[in-house]
Design a protein around this motif. Structure first.
Motif, PDB file in Angstrom:
ATOM      1  N   GLY A 237      57.031  24.170 -60.811  1.00  0.00           N
ATOM      2  CA  GLY A 237      57.977  23.570 -61.753  1.00  0.00           C
ATOM      3  C   GLY A 237      59.235  23.046 -61.105  1.00  0.00           C
ATOM      4  O   GLY A 237      60.350  23.315 -61.558  1.00  0.00           O
TER       5      GLY A 237
ATOM      6  N   GLN B 223      62.052  30.486 -68.430  1.00  0.00           N
ATOM      7  CA  GLN B 223      62.754  30.628 -69.708  1.00  0.00           C
ATOM      8  C   GLN B 223      63.317  32.040 -69.872  1.00  0.00           C
ATOM      9  O   GLN B 223      64.443  32.226 -70.329  1.00  0.00           O
TER      10      GLN B 223
ATOM     11  N   TYR C 221      54.129  20.751 -59.412  1.00  0.00           N
ATOM     12  CA  TYR C 221      53.805  21.117 -60.794  1.00  0.00           C
ATOM     13  C   TYR C 221      53.619  22.626 -60.956  1.00  0.00           C
ATOM     14  O   TYR C 221      54.022  23.193 -61.959  1.00  0.00           O
TER      15      TYR C 221
ATOM     16  N   THR D 161      61.624  19.817 -59.322  1.00  0.00           N
ATOM     17  CA  THR D 161      61.872  18.376 -59.305  1.00  0.00           C
ATOM     18  C   THR D 161      61.605  17.901 -57.877  1.00  0.00           C
ATOM     19  O   THR D 161      61.530  18.712 -56.950  1.00  0.00           O
TER      20      THR D 161
ATOM     21  N   ARG E 253      50.199  20.026 -70.109  1.00  0.00           N
ATOM     22  CA  ARG E 253      49.875  20.729 -68.859  1.00  0.00           C
ATOM     23  C   ARG E 253      48.410  20.590 -68.463  1.00  0.00           C
ATOM     24  O   ARG E 253      48.081  20.486 -67.290  1.00  0.00           O
TER      25      ARG E 253
ATOM     26  N   PRO F  62      56.664  28.594 -66.079  1.00  0.00           N
ATOM     27  CA  PRO F  62      57.622  28.051 -67.060  1.00  0.00           C
ATOM     28  C   PRO F  62      58.134  29.123 -68.032  1.00  0.00           C
ATOM     29  O   PRO F  62      59.311  29.127 -68.393  1.00  0.00           O
TER      30      PRO F  62
ATOM     31  N   ARG G  67      62.154  17.399 -64.314  1.00  0.00           N
ATOM     32  CA  ARG G  67      61.053  18.362 -64.326  1.00  0.00           C
ATOM     33  C   ARG G  67      60.026  17.953 -65.382  1.00  0.00           C
ATOM     34  O   ARG G  67      60.378  17.507 -66.467  1.00  0.00           O
ATOM     35  N   TYR G  68      58.752  18.121 -65.062  1.00  0.00           N
ATOM     36  CA  TYR G  68      57.674  17.722 -65.972  1.00  0.00           C
ATOM     37  C   TYR G  68      57.627  18.624 -67.201  1.00  0.00           C
ATOM     38  O   TYR G  68      57.645  19.838 -67.089  1.00  0.00           O
ATOM     39  N   ARG G  69      57.593  18.016 -68.389  1.00  0.00           N
ATOM     40  CA  ARG G  69      57.524  18.776 -69.635  1.00  0.00           C
ATOM     41  C   ARG G  69      56.375  18.289 -70.537  1.00  0.00           C
ATOM     42  O   ARG G  69      56.325  18.625 -71.710  1.00  0.00           O
TER      43      ARG G  69
END
Length: 202
Positions: free
Chosen positions: A60, A110, A57, A62, A8, A106, A3-5
């Protein structure tokens, strides 16, 4: 692929507005990088890839997760593109975001991961959990969870609550009344191009 972190706004500059990824807007209107301002002729593949990346994206996901959703949407009745968007919109993390309990997807992920969200009175910490009509989404009965959500509700990510959801800000509980309509999807995307992109893989 993980996953892109990363940054942004870099992604937003390249792909356009992604309401689920960030609330910030870039200062520069052209893509990042040395050749960002150079006009390039885009191939059909590049256009499809860009639409697919927007979806990935924004929600969020994969690459493997998105491919799994495309295969699931193909098996569903009706338009594959619409089914795909409905599957993504009905994820728990996105539902929490659309109810205003988190400023971005995102942040909503969380919130779910840390066990602050309940579904039908039970704590669910799986962001990809599929919400179904009739389910009640709430906040865990703890001061910390309530305080977090109350702070987020002051600055929701999107102003309008979709027609398939309802949310009581006083009780901090919401309900899923149905499946989202295409017109309520906040992301500006051509889902048919995403289906075409995966036509050889799915």
């Amino acid at each position: 692929m993980a996953r892109y972190r990363g940054p942004r706004l870099r992604v937003v500059r390249r792909l356009g507005e992604l309401p689920g990824l960030t609330r910030k807007s870039p200062k520069r209107a052209y893509p990042p990088g040395q050749h960002g301002q150079a006009r390039k002729k885009r191939t059909e593949y590049a256009v499809r890839l860009e639409e697919k990346q927007k979806l990935r994206y924004n929600y969020g996901l994969t690459e493997r997760q998105l491919l799994r959703y495309v295969r699931k949407a193909r098996r569903a009745s009706g338009s594959t593109g619409e089914s795909l968007l409905q599957l993504l919109e009905m994820r728990l993390d996105n539902t929490v975001f659309r109810m205003g309990m988190a400023p971005t997807i995102p942040a909503a992920r969380q919130l779910v991961n840390h066990g602050h969200v309940t579904v039908n009175g039970r704590v669910v910490d799986i962001p990809s959990f599929q919400c179904k009509p009739g389910m009640e989404i709430g906040v865990r009965d703890s001061d910390r969870s309530r305080k977090l959500v109350e702070e987020n509700l002051q600055f929701p990510g999107l102003a309008n609550l979709p027609s398939h959801l309802e949310f009581d800000k006083n009780k901090l509980t919401g309900k899923v009344n149905g499946v989202i309509d295409r017109e309520w999807v906040a992301l500006s995307i051509n889902e048919l191009l995403v289906v075409e992109y995966y036509s050889r893989q799915a």
